[in-house]
Design an enzyme around this catalytic site. Sequence first.
Site, PDB file in Angstrom:
ATOM      1  N   ASN B 249      -9.143   5.287  -7.698  1.00  0.00           N
ATOM      2  CA  ASN B 249      -9.368   3.877  -7.401  1.00  0.00           C
ATOM      3  C   ASN B 249     -10.404   3.659  -6.299  1.00  0.00           C
ATOM      4  O   ASN B 249     -10.981   2.589  -6.199  1.00  0.00           O
ATOM      5  CB  ASN B 249      -8.051   3.220  -6.978  1.00  0.00           C
ATOM      6  CG  ASN B 249      -7.411   2.478  -8.135  1.00  0.00           C
ATOM      7  OD1 ASN B 249      -7.996   1.539  -8.667  1.00  0.00           O
ATOM      8  ND2 ASN B 249      -6.232   2.917  -8.539  1.00  0.00           N
ATOM      9  N   CYS B 337       1.232  -0.228  -4.773  1.00  0.00           N
ATOM     10  CA  CYS B 337       0.700   0.586  -5.866  1.00  0.00           C
ATOM     11  C   CYS B 337      -0.729   0.113  -6.043  1.00  0.00           C
ATOM     12  O   CYS B 337      -1.491   0.131  -5.086  1.00  0.00           O
ATOM     13  CB  CYS B 337       1.540   0.434  -7.119  1.00  0.00           C
ATOM     14  SG  CYS B 337       1.958  -1.267  -7.550  1.00  0.00           S
ATOM     15  N   GLY B 340       0.502  -4.140  -6.844  1.00  0.00           N
ATOM     16  CA  GLY B 340       1.705  -4.429  -6.079  1.00  0.00           C
ATOM     17  C   GLY B 340       2.673  -5.343  -6.800  1.00  0.00           C
ATOM     18  O   GLY B 340       3.442  -6.060  -6.160  1.00  0.00           O
TER      19      GLY B 340
END
Lengths: 565, 565
Positions: B249, B337, B340
Amino acid sequence: MELSEHIRTANVEDVTLRRPFHPALRGTLCVTSHHLLFSDRKDEDSWQLLILLRNIDATEKSVENLFGYPRAVGSSGTITIKCKDLLVLQLEIPGMEECLNIASSIEALSALESVTEMYPFFYRPSHLTLHGPWGLSSTEKYYKQTERLWDRWRVSTVNSDYSVCPSYPHAVIVPREVDDEKLVQSARFRQGGRFPVLSYCHHRNGMVIMRSSQPLTGANRKRCKEDELLLQAVIDGSLLGYIIDLRSTQQAQQARMTGGGFESKSCYSHWKRIHRHHERGKVLQESLIKLVEACSDPSHSVDRWLSKLENSKWLSHVHSALSTAGLVVECVERDGHSVLVHGSEGTDSTLLVSSLAQLILDPASRTLTGFLGLLERDWIQAGHPFQQRCAHSAYSHARLKQECPSFLLLLDCVWQVWRQFPLALEFSEALLLRLAQEVYASNYGTFLCNNEQERCAAGVKENTHCLFQSLLSPDIEEQYLNPLYEPTDLAIWPSVHPQSLQLWTGLFLRWTEYAQNMEEAREEVWSIVKEHRERAGPDRTNNTPSTHCDTLTPFENLMDELTIL
Amino acid sequence: MEHIRTPKVENVRMFDKLTPRKCMVGTLYLSSTHTIFVENSEARKETWILHSLMSNVERLPTNPSGSPLIIRCKNFHVYRLLIPQEKDCVDVLASLTRLSHPERYGELFCFSFNPNLDKELREKAWAFIDLKAEFIRMGIPRNLWHATAANHEHRLCDTYPSELYVPKSVSPAVIVGSAKFRSRGRLPVLSYYHRDSSASICRSSQPLSGFSARSSDDEQMLQAIMKSNPVSEFMYVVDTRPKLNAVANRAAGKGYENEDHYTNIKLQFIGIENIHVMRNSQQKLIDVGDLVAPTMSDFLWGLENSGWLKHIKAVLDAGVFIAKAVAEDGVSVLVHCSDGWDRTAQACSVASVLLDSYYRTIKGLMVLIEKDWVSFGHKFSHRYAHLDGDPKEVSPVMDQFLECVWQLMQQFPCAFEFNERFLIQLHTHIYSCQYGNFIGNCQKERRDLKLQERTHSLWPHLWENRAEYTNPLYRNDHSQTQGVLKPLTTAYCFKFWKGMYGRAEKSVTSQSPADCLNAVREESQQLEEELSTHQEVPRETDAGQENCRAEGEDFRGEEEDQEVV
């Protein structure tokens, strides 16, 4: 050789005991002829652990300082004790020599071969007397209780001196019209002399479940007129009976090469044969070993655990046993035909299938007394060779001989039935767990020897106590009762869909935290039921019969938590 | 109505999966919301299938007896129909395909569902769960935490609730700055405060850190959260993704917190897979349940191959890690994460269930779902395919949370006030679109849809029927009920959830220990009452049980009853 000669070091101080969920304890270790005794040194409330040496399946020892100075101060050893009830303990023993002595005593004394040297012959608790009643049920008692049998069946004592069939009891139930001479002939035609005898008569329609060993047809298709007549007499005029052969068709064919065989259509024209393959002997024992190994390693990932569970095949064996029992029930209850069950020797899967079928069919076998009676008739008296089969359990490194967990498989199957019908059995999981333990190592004589003849010769009834009698004594009985019991007259067909069968966590994960968590729930169930009974008063404590429908099918486990209690 | 081509088809057969030979003949009716099958038999048994619950309708090739149609539902029910005329089947298929894939919110069942409540009652029903009261219940210290109006009118983050709880020490500028540095503006805010340890669980989305970006506001925010727990010297940042995903990411300008930039944080990756992996895994699990006559090995192999239980373990492990940090170490945790709203919601809510016994009650679980899922913008309508849309957005996130709770119930049978039925009912309603609670993807969307004025709330309905959802073993003074749950997460603790995924195997429910215990309890209570009024003990006391049966205002309830009976 006296038993005591195996003991070179009887007492060791400062031993550390490690066991699951408890802090390590220091205390004194004692070896006697039959027990390992550990007691901590506190004066008041001294805590003791008593293990039957017979319960020990394997020991592993590791000794430090092996090459150093034999009597050096720091030398010590660790013995890991793996019990047949799957408990694993560790003992840290100061002194290398002591450690080795104790390990060798355990090894020698846990593997006694002679029956009369075993502990049940020495167990003399003050609350029991040797002259009490022994056992709960017998062929004669069963015959007496079962009115439906009186007309067409009789009790034969042809085997009273065990000469016709060494592994049968002295009395068996056979068709009235078949005389003892014919039985003798039929016995000669069956492996080990195990001619077809009655195991169960269905209370609804009088159809019966018979069991035997394989017929000795051999390669040249021998026949036995008497055997054919015997089976003909079983169905008596009705058009059809089923023979459930617990081997694959191919295996049954192959058995002819070694003198065995099967009932051919041409000779037994009214009998329809169905083959269902069941694993036996070594394969089952190895399956148990693999399963226990998988359960004892908590570090497995989910994938690895499932793959090991699958690989052990234990649940597959549970699946086939229950499926075939269901098939027998279908023949008897739904189609109204009599059934003969046999595999090869007729001492393992034969008993497994026929007793499971009874549990499903017969409400009387679902009470505590009834179930124990069933075990007594269909396993102990029927000649399941307990001593050979249960010589070792899952941890032993000894070369396999005749070991096979047939009886454990039965208990697992019964547990599955109980889980699916939590109200239908009068006894609880605790009973099954107790039996799983007693069958491998016991204070009682019930599971000693391989058949009635051996038990008679060893004087088991005269010199040991009966487990079943003791389980039924009023102060003990309650812990083995199912608080939710509601008798039903119906057959209880268990679901044999793989997702309906589960690992018996109560047994296989018995010594993990997982099983410990369930205890509280079990107590809660009891307390709710007891509270209710107290309020309801004594006249309402009797179980009210359940609402009936056509057949009971496995309940949807709406609350799985209750079914694992 | 314009989508219904054939409103009625006669002589349709409906098959039972268990006994394929058995089938019912009846008439099929299509309404705008339900497909109804009415049997021709005396009883005129009705089966109602809600269109919004259908996940897939499939037509098999026509055979001589007719055209088979298979309806699969999102709650894993499967209906197999045989329609005599191929043309009718094509029409039914076309109608159902359209009806089960609504394109606009307005088409959803909740907008036409009318349980005859007046306006006042409806408003009261929507006020049943009060999140403000919940944050007060947690006992948030007012000197450390407060509600901020920063997100009033959803100005700051359109997927967050309008009222957010943040450390009192942070300034509005820091709040805004932190939101800017977080994916979709989902800044770190309070999810749960643990009074006993003063540690808290906060949640957010991933930071926009990329390879080097940083935000002093966000760093201050975390520092403030850490400081709000006076006793601890650091805090955990739990990234619930596998580390590889988090690293990947960064290339997209997102990623995870750099431990060099944030003082006193410890980063922990948990490794819960993304929604696409979970969707595929669940499909494989459903396929396992669909197998026709599988062997034990097929089943276990399929279970392993699906990976489902492994994922459930990962979610539970995340919860256990957080709960341990908060309760035992007294360390606050920030959970995120990517966005979220999926894994973060799972991890926070599982941890809350472990930490706080309130969330293990019926009302408490409702509050928890309302807080961690509904208000924090879990995308219900996308994840559970309420509208015809991108299939890649669909994923069983909530299914996994409910299953984690179920797995915990297996380990702690006395710790939960609700039973399995409650979880299954919740699961159904998350998909069914019958009530407005789970429509839309965030609070703002729900407000814009005016759901509170146009639909009804599920919670009071479940609450009224709570007797049906109560675990008889639960007592609020029980030791299992108190304190923090510490479950085992060993692989063998995870079981296939038969009650959920094995529903295809549904059969006559005749024995449920839970119902039995409930009945016993009620009977006791009733007896108690009667004793106190000095009346005679009555014989039959089943009335209590009848009262818990829902009175057909809920279509799902009706359908269930009709099927089971």
